[in-house]
Design an enzyme around this catalytic site. Structure first.
Site, PDB file in Angstrom:
ATOM      1  N   HIS A  17      -6.856   3.291 -49.840  1.00 23.59           N
ATOM      2  CA  HIS A  17      -6.307   4.051 -48.708  1.00 23.59           C
ATOM      3  C   HIS A  17      -5.578   3.105 -47.740  1.00 23.59           C
ATOM      4  CE1 HIS A  17      -9.930   6.801 -49.540  1.00 23.59           C
ATOM      5  NE2 HIS A  17      -8.878   7.524 -49.823  1.00 23.59           N
ATOM      6  N   LYS A  41     -15.368  18.725 -51.850  1.00 26.20           N
ATOM      7  CA  LYS A  41     -16.740  18.368 -52.241  1.00 26.20           C
ATOM      8  C   LYS A  41     -17.565  18.128 -50.967  1.00 26.20           C
ATOM      9  CE  LYS A  41     -16.326  14.814 -55.061  1.00 26.20           C
ATOM     10  NZ  LYS A  41     -16.548  13.809 -56.135  1.00 26.20           N
ATOM     11  N   ARG A  92      -2.267   7.326 -57.446  1.00 17.23           N
ATOM     12  CA  ARG A  92      -2.809   6.267 -58.294  1.00 17.23           C
ATOM     13  C   ARG A  92      -2.251   6.491 -59.702  1.00 17.23           C
ATOM     14  NH1 ARG A  92      -8.737   7.767 -56.407  1.00 17.23           N
ATOM     15  NH2 ARG A  92      -7.812   9.665 -57.224  1.00 17.23           N
ATOM     16  N   SER A 130     -13.007   6.903 -53.649  1.00 14.15           N
ATOM     17  CA  SER A 130     -14.212   6.891 -52.812  1.00 14.15           C
ATOM     18  C   SER A 130     -15.444   7.230 -53.654  1.00 14.15           C
ATOM     19  CB  SER A 130     -14.075   7.911 -51.672  1.00 14.15           C
ATOM     20  OG  SER A 130     -12.982   7.583 -50.839  1.00 14.15           O
TER      21      SER A 130
END
Ligand code: PNS
Length: 171
Positions: A17, A41, A92, A130
């Site tokens: 990030h 989530k 990504r 993450s």
């Protein structure tokens, strides 16, 4: 002044990030990091904890002049509210594309005045998320190459506080 919004869950912020954030900072007059309060989530950290971690990580990395906010509801409404001309998203591997494509075209449909700008993260972080950071830390792995020290300490404290209640499958 050209303002960009960099939205995300940031649960927690990683060097991936931060790499994208540094690149966005070079392109826009003002960059605002927007931490979503209710990500898809269930987050490990609360919105306030995630916001604070972004701020601490920026300070640790010597990055200044970036505003950090939290938001709930539609991302595009948040972008409009802060006067952003663009939403920045990090890309990504190709695995991100379908999801980002859907987000970007939906947001364009909601407000065609605000563009989504994709920035490729550095190759060394192209695998990083993450979720993987939390899993590595939960099982005792070294995440010092993936997150700033303040984030690593927050993960240690959070897992210690949660103890056996941590659900590895919900990370
Ligand atoms: O870091 P993430 O989880 O990939 O970020 C996704 C995020 C938070 C940017 C996206 O889920 C979002 O903006 N959610 C807010 C609700 C919303 O606007 N949904 C429609 C997006 S087209």
């Amino acid at each position: 002044m050209r303002i960009a919004l960099y939205p995300g869950s940031f649960d927690p912020i990683t060097y991936g990030h931060i790499d994208v954030l540094r690149r966005a900072k070079r392109l826009f007059d003002k960059l605002i990091v927007a931490v979503v309060e209710n990500p898809r989530k269930t987050p490990l950290f609360t919105a306030e904890e995630r916001k604070k971690l972004v701020e601490e990580a920026l300070a640790e990395e010597g990055i200044c002049g970036v505003e950090v906010i939290t938001y709930s509801g539609l991302l595009i409404e948040c972008a409009k509210k802060v006067g952003a001309v663009a939403v920045v998203r990090g890309l990504r591997a190709t695995s991100d594309f379908d999801y980002e494509f859907q987000l970007a075209l939906t947001n364009r449909d909601l407000d065609s005045e605000i563009e989504t700008v994709f920035l490729m993260t550095a190759g060394q972080y192209s695998f990083l998320s993450s979720s993987i950071v939390k899993e590595v830390k939960l099982y005792g792995g070294d995440v010092s190459k993936f997150v700033p020290r303040c984030v690593e300490r927050a993960l240690e404290a959070k897992f210690k506080a949660l103890g056996a209640k941590v659900n590895p499958h919900a990370l």
